[in-house]
Motif scaffolding. Structure first.
Motif, PDB file in Angstrom:
ATOM      1  N   ILE A   2      49.526  41.505  38.717  1.00  0.00           N
ATOM      2  CA  ILE A   2      49.275  40.092  39.014  1.00  0.00           C
ATOM      3  C   ILE A   2      47.904  39.923  39.669  1.00  0.00           C
ATOM      4  N   LEU A   3      47.582  40.822  40.605  1.00  0.00           N
ATOM      5  CA  LEU A   3      46.274  40.747  41.271  1.00  0.00           C
ATOM      6  C   LEU A   3      45.134  40.927  40.273  1.00  0.00           C
ATOM      7  N   LEU A   4      45.324  41.819  39.305  1.00  0.00           N
ATOM      8  CA  LEU A   4      44.290  42.031  38.283  1.00  0.00           C
ATOM      9  C   LEU A   4      44.119  40.796  37.406  1.00  0.00           C
ATOM     10  N   ILE A   5      45.204  40.152  37.073  1.00  0.00           N
ATOM     11  CA  ILE A   5      45.116  38.941  36.250  1.00  0.00           C
ATOM     12  C   ILE A   5      44.374  37.843  37.009  1.00  0.00           C
ATOM     13  N   ILE A   6      44.752  37.625  38.263  1.00  0.00           N
ATOM     14  CA  ILE A   6      44.069  36.606  39.075  1.00  0.00           C
ATOM     15  C   ILE A   6      42.587  36.940  39.208  1.00  0.00           C
ATOM     16  N   SER A   7      42.297  38.198  39.480  1.00  0.00           N
ATOM     17  CA  SER A   7      40.916  38.640  39.598  1.00  0.00           C
ATOM     18  C   SER A   7      40.130  38.351  38.328  1.00  0.00           C
ATOM     19  N   LEU A  31      24.193  31.011  41.891  1.00  0.00           N
ATOM     20  CA  LEU A  31      24.853  30.876  43.192  1.00  0.00           C
ATOM     21  C   LEU A  31      26.324  30.518  43.043  1.00  0.00           C
ATOM     22  N   ALA A  32      26.620  29.605  42.137  1.00  0.00           N
ATOM     23  CA  ALA A  32      28.017  29.219  41.905  1.00  0.00           C
ATOM     24  C   ALA A  32      28.820  30.413  41.387  1.00  0.00           C
ATOM     25  N   SER A  33      28.217  31.186  40.496  1.00  0.00           N
ATOM     26  CA  SER A  33      28.903  32.367  39.959  1.00  0.00           C
ATOM     27  C   SER A  33      29.152  33.396  41.054  1.00  0.00           C
ATOM     28  N   TRP A  34      28.202  33.587  41.938  1.00  0.00           N
ATOM     29  CA  TRP A  34      28.402  34.516  43.064  1.00  0.00           C
ATOM     30  C   TRP A  34      29.545  34.042  43.952  1.00  0.00           C
ATOM     31  N   GLY A  35      29.600  32.746  44.182  1.00  0.00           N
ATOM     32  CA  GLY A  35      30.682  32.201  44.993  1.00  0.00           C
ATOM     33  C   GLY A  35      32.043  32.430  44.368  1.00  0.00           C
ATOM     34  N   ILE A  36      32.124  32.232  43.067  1.00  0.00           N
ATOM     35  CA  ILE A  36      33.383  32.478  42.356  1.00  0.00           C
ATOM     36  C   ILE A  36      33.703  33.973  42.359  1.00  0.00           C
ATOM     37  N   ALA A  37      32.677  34.799  42.168  1.00  0.00           N
ATOM     38  CA  ALA A  37      32.881  36.255  42.126  1.00  0.00           C
ATOM     39  C   ALA A  37      33.414  36.789  43.452  1.00  0.00           C
ATOM     40  N   PHE A  38      33.092  36.135  44.566  1.00  0.00           N
ATOM     41  CA  PHE A  38      33.641  36.556  45.853  1.00  0.00           C
ATOM     42  C   PHE A  38      35.164  36.575  45.798  1.00  0.00           C
ATOM     43  N   PHE A  39      35.751  35.523  45.209  1.00  0.00           N
ATOM     44  CA  PHE A  39      37.210  35.455  45.119  1.00  0.00           C
ATOM     45  C   PHE A  39      37.751  36.497  44.142  1.00  0.00           C
ATOM     46  N   GLU A  40      36.968  36.794  43.107  1.00  0.00           N
ATOM     47  CA  GLU A  40      37.371  37.872  42.198  1.00  0.00           C
ATOM     48  C   GLU A  40      37.533  39.170  42.978  1.00  0.00           C
ATOM     49  N   TYR A  41      36.548  39.493  43.807  1.00  0.00           N
ATOM     50  CA  TYR A  41      36.599  40.728  44.583  1.00  0.00           C
ATOM     51  C   TYR A  41      37.738  40.726  45.588  1.00  0.00           C
ATOM     52  N   CYS A  42      38.084  39.554  46.107  1.00  0.00           N
ATOM     53  CA  CYS A  42      39.207  39.461  47.053  1.00  0.00           C
ATOM     54  C   CYS A  42      40.525  39.877  46.412  1.00  0.00           C
ATOM     55  N   VAL A  45      39.648  44.260  44.557  1.00  0.00           N
ATOM     56  CA  VAL A  45      39.640  45.421  45.451  1.00  0.00           C
ATOM     57  C   VAL A  45      41.054  45.802  45.886  1.00  0.00           C
ATOM     58  N   PRO A  46      41.865  44.847  46.359  1.00  0.00           N
ATOM     59  CA  PRO A  46      43.244  45.233  46.696  1.00  0.00           C
ATOM     60  C   PRO A  46      44.040  45.711  45.479  1.00  0.00           C
ATOM     61  N   ALA A  47      43.792  45.111  44.325  1.00  0.00           N
ATOM     62  CA  ALA A  47      44.505  45.538  43.114  1.00  0.00           C
ATOM     63  C   ALA A  47      44.213  47.006  42.808  1.00  0.00           C
ATOM     64  N   ASN A  48      42.950  47.395  42.924  1.00  0.00           N
ATOM     65  CA  ASN A  48      42.597  48.790  42.655  1.00  0.00           C
ATOM     66  C   ASN A  48      43.113  49.727  43.744  1.00  0.00           C
ATOM     67  N   ARG A  49      43.065  49.284  44.983  1.00  0.00           N
ATOM     68  CA  ARG A  49      43.586  50.111  46.079  1.00  0.00           C
ATOM     69  C   ARG A  49      45.075  50.382  45.883  1.00  0.00           C
ATOM     70  N   LEU A  50      45.830  49.307  45.626  1.00  0.00           N
ATOM     71  CA  LEU A  50      47.275  49.452  45.428  1.00  0.00           C
ATOM     72  C   LEU A  50      47.579  50.204  44.129  1.00  0.00           C
ATOM     73  N   GLY A  51      46.856  49.857  43.078  1.00  0.00           N
ATOM     74  CA  GLY A  51      47.096  50.483  41.779  1.00  0.00           C
ATOM     75  C   GLY A  51      46.801  51.965  41.750  1.00  0.00           C
ATOM     76  N   HIS A  52      45.843  52.401  42.573  1.00  0.00           N
ATOM     77  CA  HIS A  52      45.462  53.809  42.578  1.00  0.00           C
ATOM     78  C   HIS A  52      46.553  54.703  43.151  1.00  0.00           C
ATOM     79  N   GLU A  53      47.541  54.107  43.792  1.00  0.00           N
ATOM     80  CA  GLU A  53      48.690  54.877  44.249  1.00  0.00           C
ATOM     81  C   GLU A  53      49.572  55.303  43.077  1.00  0.00           C
ATOM     82  N   TYR A  54      49.477  54.584  41.951  1.00  0.00           N
ATOM     83  CA  TYR A  54      50.328  54.836  40.788  1.00  0.00           C
ATOM     84  C   TYR A  54      49.559  55.300  39.553  1.00  0.00           C
ATOM     85  N   PHE A  55      48.288  54.916  39.459  1.00  0.00           N
ATOM     86  CA  PHE A  55      47.479  55.214  38.283  1.00  0.00           C
ATOM     87  C   PHE A  55      46.193  55.890  38.728  1.00  0.00           C
ATOM     88  N   ASP A  56      45.606  56.671  37.812  1.00  0.00           N
ATOM     89  CA  ASP A  56      44.297  57.230  38.141  1.00  0.00           C
ATOM     90  C   ASP A  56      43.216  56.209  37.763  1.00  0.00           C
TER      91      ASP A  56
END
Length: 107
Positions: A2-7, A31-42, A45-56
């Motif tokens: 779900i986090l990856l889809i939202i991202s 500038l607008a794209s950078w602002g939107i990209a901030f939320f992508e990273y929010c 990053v957690p999606a990859n952190r959590l996902g790396h517990e199960y996937f390489d």
């Protein structure tokens, strides 16, 4: 997932959303794209952190690309009002074939 889809929704708008505003100044859409990209990273990053517990890492990357293609197809049709031509669909399907090869157990 779900986090990856939202991202990826945020990422797709950051990368391609400005195409509907071609008269806007380039610096403004950057500038607008950078602002939107901030939320992508929010979410990314957690999606990859959590996902790396199960996937390489390669599995996470391929999963992210598959989700990106799915999100982009919907975005392209609904937001940009562009058709997906048959050759685009074939190309995307070949990329999605990577999911099979990466996640299949080859023991």
């Amino acid at each position: 997932m779900i986090l990856l889809i939202i991202s990826n929704v945020f990422m797709t708008f950051a990368w391609y959303g400005h195409l509907k505003f071609k008269s806007a100044a380039l610096w403004l859409v950057v500038l607008a794209s950078w602002g939107i990209a901030f939320f992508e990273y929010c979410f990314q990053v957690p999606a990859n952190r959590l996902g790396h517990e199960y996937f390489d890492a390669p599995q996470l990357k391929v999963m992210q690309e598959a989700i990106t293609i799915a999100v982009f197809c919907v975005f392209s049709i609904l937001y940009l009002k562009e058709d997906l031509k048959w050759n685009y669909v074939v190309g995307f399907a070949l990329i999605l074939l990577a999911v099979f090869f990466v996640f299949r157990k080859w023991d």
